[in-house]
Design an enzyme around this catalytic site. Structure first.
Site, PDB file in Angstrom:
ATOM      1  N   HIS A  57      -6.233   0.049   5.974  1.00 40.67           N
ATOM      2  CA  HIS A  57      -6.775  -0.762   4.822  1.00 40.67           C
ATOM      3  C   HIS A  57      -8.311  -1.347   5.337  1.00 40.67           C
ATOM      4  O   HIS A  57      -8.311  -2.001   6.224  1.00 40.67           O
ATOM      5  CB  HIS A  57      -5.937  -2.027   4.710  1.00 40.67           C
ATOM      6  CG  HIS A  57      -6.507  -2.900   3.734  1.00 40.67           C
ATOM      7  ND1 HIS A  57      -6.408  -4.207   3.805  1.00 40.67           N
ATOM      8  CD2 HIS A  57      -6.853  -2.767   2.434  1.00 40.67           C
ATOM      9  CE1 HIS A  57      -6.882  -5.079   2.543  1.00 40.67           C
ATOM     10  NE2 HIS A  57      -6.959  -3.876   1.671  1.00 40.67           N
ATOM     11  N   HIS A  99     -16.302  -4.849   0.650  1.00 38.85           N
ATOM     12  CA  HIS A  99     -15.151  -5.286  -0.140  1.00 38.85           C
ATOM     13  C   HIS A  99     -15.538  -6.172  -1.274  1.00 38.85           C
ATOM     14  O   HIS A  99     -15.316  -6.034  -2.473  1.00 38.85           O
ATOM     15  CB  HIS A  99     -14.206  -6.056   0.546  1.00 38.85           C
ATOM     16  CG  HIS A  99     -12.878  -6.078  -0.116  1.00 38.85           C
ATOM     17  ND1 HIS A  99     -12.781  -7.468  -0.554  1.00 38.85           N
ATOM     18  CD2 HIS A  99     -11.906  -5.690  -0.557  1.00 38.85           C
ATOM     19  CE1 HIS A  99     -11.576  -7.614  -1.065  1.00 38.85           C
ATOM     20  NE2 HIS A  99     -11.137  -6.289  -1.099  1.00 38.85           N
TER      21      HIS A  99
END
Length: 310
Positions: A57, A99
């Site tokens: 991740h 992100h």
């Protein structure tokens, strides 16, 4: 004279041998790359084998800034199967890996990504997990895909709405077979919005098992041309849908569950696994064969001890 001639001939033979050896090494290295990525692609498309796929991740963000090239390289080095990275678009329509909508948390700058040009973003420093500035820079999507080419699979998160631009970069870098895109959308919606890409890259639906229509969404996707994989959010480990994982894998669809935070997996998360690594056994027992984690090295260690990862 003969002695000199012999020495010259020997010298030429040595040079020729070295060139041949160098070419052989290069060929073997290329073969290794191709075999390595092909094995990962084949594994992703095989829901019935025992190998469990590990997805990092935001790459290896505990040991390098999240979504950085170094974090991706760390994943390649440790043998992770796939990296999850996030795509955003700049003011001058360049694609970068970031992100958040803003750059405040992860860089030395402030503001929305879409309000910055690429050149300006490249002047900033990425921060590590403690918020300390580093020498690492914000990568472009092209730089990230060039690094991953022939080495590791890539999940391009936050790319669905800008995938036309993303696909241009994917084609330019020759990474089409390595890319996976996902979304929490009904099948008809995906076919309408994303249909022309469904035979070009892998699309994976997301199903939240605690939602009322979850079983209906699964049935829609499994009715015809089942997806290669479905990502599930299992807020509680008693949810009925978990019982279907074995059935889905038997029909050719892999099961992806995140070990990131407890709301994804009924409390069987990475931080619990730090205290007791056997927490990861829950995934094996429930026929989950793709795990996205914030602790890739820890998960790899466990799976390798069980013979479930190279």
């Amino acid at each position: 004279m003969k002695t000199k001639l012999s020495i010259i001939m020997l010298f030429l033979v040595v040079i020729a041998c070295n060139k041949n050896a160098s070419k052989k090494r290069e060929k073997n290295q290329e073969l290794f790359k191709t075999t390595s990525i092909q094995k990962k692609i084949d594994n992703l498309k095989d829901s019935k084998n025992k190998d469990i796929i590990v997805v990092a991740h935001r790459a290896d963000w505990r040991h390098a800034p999240e979504n950085s090239l170094q974090a991706i390289q760390n994943c390649i080095d440790m043998g992770v199967d796939m990296v999850e990275i996030d795509v955003r678009k700049t003011r001058d329509s360049q694609l970068v890996i970031m992100h958040d909508r803003t750059i405040d948390r992860t860089t030395t700058g402030k503001g929305l990504v879409k309000n910055w040009t690429l050149d300006s973003l490249k002047a900033l420093q990425l921060k590590d997990g403690l918020g300390v500035p580093t020498d690492h820079k914000i990568p472009t999507l092209k730089e990230a895909l060039e690094l991953t080419k022939d080495k590791i699979l890539v999940n391009l998160d936050k790319s669905y709405d800008i995938f036309d631009e993303c696909f241009e970069v994917i084609m330019e870098t020759g990474t089409q077979d390595q890319v996976l895109v996902k979304g929490a959308k009904r099948k008809a919606e995906v076919e309408k919005e994303f249909g022309h890409y469904l035979d070009k890259v892998i699309f994976m639906p997301i199903v939240r098992l605690h939602e009322a229509e979850a079983m209906e969404v699964i049935d829609e996707y499994m009715e015809q041309n089942p997806p290669i994989a479905i990502e599930f959010t299992a807020k509680y480990d008693t949810l009925q849908g978990i019982n279907r994982f074995s059935e889905l894998r038997a029909k050719g669809t892999s099961v992806w569950v995140n070990s990131l935070w407890p709301q994804h997996n009924g409390g069987h998360d990475d931080e619990e696994a730090v205290e007791d690594i056997n927490v990861y056994q829950w995934y094996i027992d429930n026929h989950i064969d793709i795990i996205q984690t914030d602790r890739p090295q820890l998960l790899l260690t466990y799976l390798r001890s069980k013979g479930l990862h190279d």
